[in-house]
Enzyme design. Structure first.
Site, PDB file in Angstrom:
ATOM      1  N   CYS A  75       0.811  -1.225   0.000  1.00  0.00           N
ATOM      2  CA  CYS A  75       0.000   0.000   0.000  1.00  0.00           C
ATOM      3  C   CYS A  75       0.841   1.271   0.000  1.00  0.00           C
ATOM      4  O   CYS A  75       0.292   2.359  -0.126  1.00  0.00           O
ATOM      5  CB  CYS A  75      -0.925   0.010   1.216  1.00  0.00           C
ATOM      6  SG  CYS A  75      -0.018   0.083   2.767  1.00  0.00           S
ATOM      7  N   CYS A  91      -1.402  -4.512   7.259  1.00  0.00           N
ATOM      8  CA  CYS A  91      -1.268  -3.356   8.162  1.00  0.00           C
ATOM      9  C   CYS A  91      -0.572  -3.800   9.456  1.00  0.00           C
ATOM     10  O   CYS A  91       0.288  -3.098   9.980  1.00  0.00           O
ATOM     11  CB  CYS A  91      -2.633  -2.752   8.470  1.00  0.00           C
ATOM     12  SG  CYS A  91      -3.658  -2.478   7.008  1.00  0.00           S
ATOM     13  N   CYS A 129      -2.448   3.665   7.603  1.00  0.00           N
ATOM     14  CA  CYS A 129      -3.893   3.669   7.807  1.00  0.00           C
ATOM     15  C   CYS A 129      -4.231   3.566   9.302  1.00  0.00           C
ATOM     16  O   CYS A 129      -3.360   3.340  10.139  1.00  0.00           O
ATOM     17  CB  CYS A 129      -4.512   2.500   7.055  1.00  0.00           C
ATOM     18  SG  CYS A 129      -4.099   0.928   7.809  1.00  0.00           S
TER      19      CYS A 129
HETATM   20 FE1  FES Z   1      -1.347   0.538   4.373  1.00  0.00          FE
HETATM   21 FE2  FES Z   1      -2.977  -0.326   6.293  1.00  0.00          FE
HETATM   22  S1  FES Z   1      -3.491   0.227   4.241  1.00  0.00           S
HETATM   23  S2  FES Z   1      -0.822  -0.085   6.363  1.00  0.00           S
END
Ligand code: FES
Length: 160
Positions: A36, A109, A65
């Site tokens: 991400c 995450c 996030c």
């Molecule tokens: Fe990137 Fe959670 S979406 S760490």
């Protein structure tokens, strides 16, 4: 504590702990998620207790996030009093503590937090990739330095 995952994350974010640079840290680890693009840095400060070297304090900074921040809050709480070996044996799910099992879409995450911890402990980040123990005092400063010096980190403004 609420009984659904999103509520537990909201509860953790309502009481954030251990955020920011630990100025006198003994170890620092930084990772970026290839999944991400989020980044996390973790600082560890050790002390002697009952003849053992244990984590006295842990803190973090994240460009990440809410789940990553909630897991890091839980993780930095639970690391206190553990040896480096005990900390290294904690999985991403362990580090989430009261958050409970992470939904499949959020597993990376938790792995971001696990990776930052392992990087700080000197191991190989699990399922994450990024600059090794960075030396800039903050995550933002590291990103600025790497962008300025042509380091491995590539920063692309979102308005391009
Ligand atoms: Fe990137 Fe959670 S979406 S760490």
């Amino acid at each position: 504590m609420n009984d659904d995952f999103e509520s537990r994350v909201r509860d953790a974010l309502a009481n954030p702990e251990n955020q920011g640079e630990l100025a006198d840290a003994d170890a620092v680890g930084t990772v970026g998620s290839p999944e991400c693009g989020d980044m996390m840095r973790m600082w560890l400060k050790f002390s002697e207790k009952d003849g053992k070297r244990v984590i006295d304090r842990a803190s973090f900074q994240a460009f990440g996030c809410q789940t990553a921040i909630a897991v890091a809050t839980m993780a930095t709480r639970m690391l206190k009093g553990r040896t480096a070996e005990e900390a290294a044996n904690l999985s991403a799910e362990d580090l989430g503590g009261e958050l409970g099992p992470l939904p499949p879409m959020k597993i990376h995450c938790g792995q971001l937090v696990e990776g930052a911890l392992r990087n700080a402990l000197g191991g190989t980040p699990a399922a994450t990739d990024g600059p090794p123990n960075a030396t800039a005092p903050t995550l933002a400063a590291d990103i600025r330095d790497q962008a300025a010096t042509g380091g491995k980190l590539r920063v692309v403004p979102i308005d391009e």
